[in-house]
Structures are given as structure tokens and as C-alpha cells.
Design a protein around this motif. Structure first.
Motif, PDB file in Angstrom:
ATOM      1  N   GLN A  72      25.944  -4.199  35.275  1.00 34.32           N
ATOM      2  CA  GLN A  72      25.485  -5.185  36.260  1.00 34.32           C
ATOM      3  C   GLN A  72      26.217  -6.518  36.097  1.00 34.32           C
ATOM      4  OE1 GLN A  72      21.245  -5.367  35.629  1.00 34.32           O
ATOM      5  NE2 GLN A  72      20.853  -3.412  36.658  1.00 34.32           N
ATOM      6  N   GLN A  73      26.513  -6.870  34.842  1.00 34.08           N
ATOM      7  CA  GLN A  73      27.191  -8.144  34.554  1.00 34.08           C
ATOM      8  C   GLN A  73      28.709  -8.040  34.670  1.00 34.08           C
ATOM      9  OE1 GLN A  73      25.786  -8.775  30.557  1.00 34.08           O
ATOM     10  NE2 GLN A  73      23.851  -9.740  31.204  1.00 34.08           N
TER      11      GLN A  73
ATOM     12  N   ARG B  26      22.948  -3.080  31.694  1.00 38.97           N
ATOM     13  CA  ARG B  26      23.103  -4.523  31.883  1.00 38.97           C
ATOM     14  C   ARG B  26      24.572  -4.922  31.911  1.00 38.97           C
ATOM     15  NH1 ARG B  26      20.027  -5.863  28.046  1.00 38.97           N
ATOM     16  NH2 ARG B  26      21.481  -6.612  26.462  1.00 38.97           N
ATOM     17  N   TRP B  27      25.393  -4.304  31.056  1.00 37.07           N
ATOM     18  CA  TRP B  27      26.827  -4.600  31.055  1.00 37.07           C
ATOM     19  C   TRP B  27      27.475  -4.234  32.381  1.00 37.07           C
ATOM     20  CZ3 TRP B  27      28.513  -2.398  25.595  1.00 37.07           C
ATOM     21  CH2 TRP B  27      27.990  -3.236  24.597  1.00 37.07           C
TER      22      TRP B  27
ATOM     23  N   ARG C 116      30.777  -6.751  32.567  1.00 35.24           N
ATOM     24  CA  ARG C 116      31.217  -7.334  31.298  1.00 35.24           C
ATOM     25  C   ARG C 116      32.492  -6.689  30.740  1.00 35.24           C
ATOM     26  NH1 ARG C 116      27.898  -7.436  25.596  1.00 35.24           N
ATOM     27  NH2 ARG C 116      29.464  -8.591  24.429  1.00 35.24           N
TER      28      ARG C 116
END
Length: 481
Positions: free
Chosen positions: A34-35, A31-32, A37
Motif C-alpha cells: 500500500q505504501q 502495508r508495504w 515501499r
């Protein structure tokens, strides 16, 4: 020494729970990515870890690291797997201005303190890739550092190996075959690890560039030609470590078995996330030690990643503000011969990786991974004399290729990062260039010394130690009769 653990005994339930948490943390990491971050550094950061040896006054390995570390009393000086070894850590610094002079000053000062403490104990502290006076009967569990991590690592590796011994086998100038009933052979290989922080957008290119740079670093920084008194490869440390923790994992597309210690299984195609996904399903868990930490700390993911020893390893760091960052840990260079040499190797790697990563046409599109892997082992075996393939489709002498095609662009790449010209001149132009030009890296000096004086490894180390203490770069060392 890596992340310490709470126990040395694990159950099937421990492993199942660890894998559950590992998968959950890998999903967070996904998720990181994809974001997007991750921290984007204004200036890339670097740091190093330097492994060293302790010997007695006759340069025979001395298992005294517990007392030594207590005497030194510095959080930057930490244990390694055997009680013959220890490790120094630098404070991360931005790659700009006088970064290498500052690194040399701090590293040399810390090393000098360690050397002084060792001498006060009647010992010697030596930075070298493999210690010529080590013998197989010294590398036993009697001399493992008393850490739960190391005991558990040994137990788990041997369990997965069904208690079959490691049979180290290598043919170089001489032939060596030796059997070890544990993982302590790993302690015979000491290195420098260079850490480079990278932005998410450049992670793929820098990782592949670090892989392509690995043969050059193995040859330029070679400093481990001997093991158990036998003359082997120019950089024997690489096969020592690869064979010490020889555990099979998944099969690659070509049918070969992925190894726990290796150059990797191919280039990164999209992002560094691929390597953590490979970790998740490709490698057995060695240390299923479960922590009661928040999943966002990625404790289990980072512990598992720390037991997969790619020569270029992706790392996730978590800042005090909770923001993650990406690093590449380049594990190829040998330890030593002098502190200026260590800093020069670091500078050359950072310059070379930056040059390759920012070439308009990606070098990985012109040089297959299989060719890089062949180059790597040719460089480990033959050093600066290796014949390797390059992106122009030609076969090059490695020494000639570095001098004609790589040192200049590496210097320019460092300048583009904001490193002062004087710093580049001091560590690349005045240390790496003459070392490659003369062909005198640490391995070739050691070989020349033994060829001149005969197999007197204690005398070799006595000379080596004096040069190292005086911070003289290895290309200036003599070995007259």
C-alpha cells in the motif's frame, strides 16, 4: 538449499505460533504494498541458480556432496536435497551491456572449478535435467543431504500424506510407474532458476508474462527425456517434481485442487501481494520453525513461501538498508546442457518476459490461463513439436511460433534494456535461434543418441560430459554411430 531451520520436530503450539507470526508478517507486507515501499531499480537485476549432479567415473550417481562441497569451499556452491546433487549461485547483476558474457565467464569459471574438484575425487560433475543412470533404489533417505530442513520437509510431507507413498506415473514414449516412500524423487529433477528483480508497478505484468513464457522455456530448454531408463516426456523433470511433492491444498473455483508444485492457479490480477495472501490461507505450513527476528525481516513469510514451488515464484528480498525488493524466480528451464546454453536460456527468458510484459495490449487479456496451462503440459510432453494456442486465437506449432514471432521481439526487448547487441547476438541469435531451427535441444540430442547407439546411458553421459566440458552449445553436438 533454502533457509536452514533449527529443529526437525514440531508441536501443535509451534504451528499455531508460526501461523500467528506468518499472518503478522503478511500484514506488514500488505502495508508495504500500500505504501509502495519497494526498491525501484534503475536497472533491473538478474541472477541464476544452477543445479548439478555428482557421478562416479562410470557416470553412476555418487552420494559424495558433503566431501565435495568441503573440497570446493565456495559460498556460491551449496547443498541440494540429495547427496548426489549440488547448486551453484551467480552474483546478481544489472541487465545491461555485457551482462550475459560476464555471466557466462563467471558461471563457466565456477563450474570448471567444481568439475576439477570432482575429477580430483574420481567423480564427475554434470549439469543435466534428469540423470539417465539414476534408479529408484538410489533415491532413498539414506542419500538425503544431512540438513534439518530436508529431514523435516520429508517428515512433514509424509505426515500430511498419512505416510502414503508417492506413486509416480507417466506415459510418454514408454510408460513408467514407480512408488517412493518419501520425497526423494524430487532429487531426480535438476533445474536452472532465473531471478528477475521487478519494480512494484510492473510486478503483475512481469509475473503474468513469465507464466505465458513458461511453455516456450520448457520446450526450448528441455533436457530430461529419460527417467529410470524409460523414454518419457521431452521435459520429464516437470511432472517428476509435481508428483514428488504432491500435496493437495485449497480448491480452485473450477473445483480442481491447488497443488504445492504447479504453474499456479491463475493470473495475477492486481499485484504480487495476491500470491502471498494465497500462501497464507491456502497452503498448510510445512516447516513451522519460529525465529526470534524482527517481524520486518519477514522470516516466517519467506520460509513458508520457499515451500510452495510455483514454476514462477514471487520472492521478497530485504536489503542491508532494510528496504525490500521484489523478484520473480522462473523455475522452468532444465539444467545444462552446456554453460553457454544455460546463459542463452537465461537471456531468452529475460527478453521474452520483457517483450510480453511491455506489449501495449496485455497478452493475458487475450490468452486465458487455462490455455497457458494446456500449452505448458503440451510443451513438456512434446517439446518443440508441441501444438499450442496463441494470443491471435490460432493453433501454432511451438517451434514455428518461436522462430516467426518471438525470438526477434525478445532480442529487441533485451536491447531496450541496454544489453549490447553483440551480447544478444552471441547468446540469442547464435545459440537459441539455431537450436530452435534445428530442433536439437538437450532432450532431442539425448533421444537421438539412444536411437543411434541403443540404451547405453553410460556411453551417452560420457559423450555428454565431454561436450559440456568443452562449452559447446547443444545444437552443435553430434551423435554419429
Amino acid at each position: 538449499m533454502g533457509q536452514e531451520i533449527a529443529t526437525t520436530e514440531f508441536t501443535d503450539a509451534d504451528e499455531q505460533e508460526f501461523r500467528r507470526r506468518l499472518r503478522a508478517e503478511t500484514n506488514i507486507l500488505n502495508r508495504w504494498f500500500q505504501q509502495e515501499r519497494f526498491e525501484v531499480p534503475e536497472t533491473p537485476m538478474c541472477g541464476i541458480e544452477l543445479e548439478g549432479w555428482l557421478t562416479d567415473g562410470d557416470f553412476v550417481p555418487a552420494p559424495e556432496s558433503e566431501t565435495f562441497l568441503t573440497e570446493v569451499g565456495d559460498e556460491l556452491v551449496v547443498p541440494e536435497i540429495s547427496r548426489f546433487n549440488f547448486e551453484l549461485n551467480s552474483i546478481p547483476a544489472p541487465i545491461e551491456k555485457r551482462v550475459f558474457s560476464d555471466l557466462n565467464r563467471s558461471l563457466s569459471g565456477l563450474w570448471r572449478r567444481c568439475a576439477d574438484h570432482a575429477e580430483s575425487m574420481g567423480l564427475r560433475a554434470i549439469a543435466i535435467g534428469s540423470l539417465p543412470t539414476i534408479r529408484a533404489n538410489m533415491l532413498t533417505l539414506e542419500h538425503i543431504y544431512p540438513s534439518k530442513r530436508y529431514f523435516a520437509l520429508n517428515n512433514r510431507v509424509m505426515e500430511l500424506r498419512r505416510n502414503q507413498p508417492t506413486v509416480f506415473s507417466l506415459e510418454g514414449k514408454e510408460v513408467l510407474r514407480a512408488s517412493h516412500p518419501d520425497i526423494m524423487l524430487e532429487a531426480a529433477a535438476t533445474s536452472v532458476q532465473v531471478h528477475l528483480q521487478v519494480a512494484l508497478a510492473e510486478g503483475k505484468r512481469f509475473f503474468n508474462a513469465s507464466t505465458i513464457a513458461s511453455p516456450f522455456m520448457a520446450a526450448v530448454a528441455a533436457n530430461s527425456p529419460f527417467l529410470y531408463g524409460k523414454a518419457l516426456w521431452s521435459e520429464t523433470r516437470i511432472p517428476i517434481f509435481e508428483q514428488a511433492v504432491n500435496l493437495g491444498s485449497f480448491r480452485n473455483l473450477d473445483g480442481s485442487v491447488a497443488k504445492r508444485v504447479s504453474l499456479g492457479n491463475g493470473y495475477v490480477r492486481e499485484s504480487l501481494l495476491e500470491l502471498f495472501l494465497e500462501n497464507l490461507d491456502g497452503y498448510p505450513v510445512l516447516l513451522p520453525d519460529n525465529h526470534d527476528r524482527t517481524p520486518e525481516e519477514l522470516c516466517h513469510l519467506r520460509l513458508h513461501n520457499g515451500t510452495i514451488w510455483r514454476w514462477n515464484r514471487p520472492l521478497i528480498g530485504i536489503g542491508s538498508d532494510g528496504i525490500p525488493h521484489l523478484r520473480i524466480e522462473h523455475r522452468v528451464p532444465s539444467s545444462g546442457p552446456s554453460m553457454p546454453d544455460v546463459v542463452a536460456n537465461t537471456a531468452f527468458f529475460l527478453g521474452l518476459a520483457t517483450y510480453l510484459a511491455r506489449m501495449p495490449e496485455a497478452p493475458e487479456d487475450r490468452l486465458g490461463f487455462d490455455a497457458v496451462k494446456r500449452n505448458f503440459f503440451q510443451a513438456c510432453k512434446y517439446g518443440l513439436n508441441a501444438e499450442i494456442e496463441w494470443i491471435d486465437g490460432k493453433l501454432w506449432n511451438l517451434q514455428r511460433l518461436v522462430l516467426d514471432e518471438l525470438i526477434g521481439p525478445a532480442e529487441e526487448a533485451l536491447e531496450s534494456l541496454g544489453v549490447d547487441r553483440d551480447d544478444i547476438y552471441q547468446y540469442v541469435t547464435r545459440i537459441i535461434r539455431p537450436r530452435v531451427l534445428t530442433g536439437q535441444n538437450g532432450s532431442n540430442w539425448q533421444r537421438a543418441y539412444i536411437n543411434t547407439h541403443g540404451p547405453d546411458f553410460q556411453r551417452l553421459l560420457e559423450e555428454y560430459y565431454e561436450y559440456q566440458k568443452r562449452d559447446i552449445p547443444v545444437h552443435e553436438w553430434k551423435c554419429e554411430a
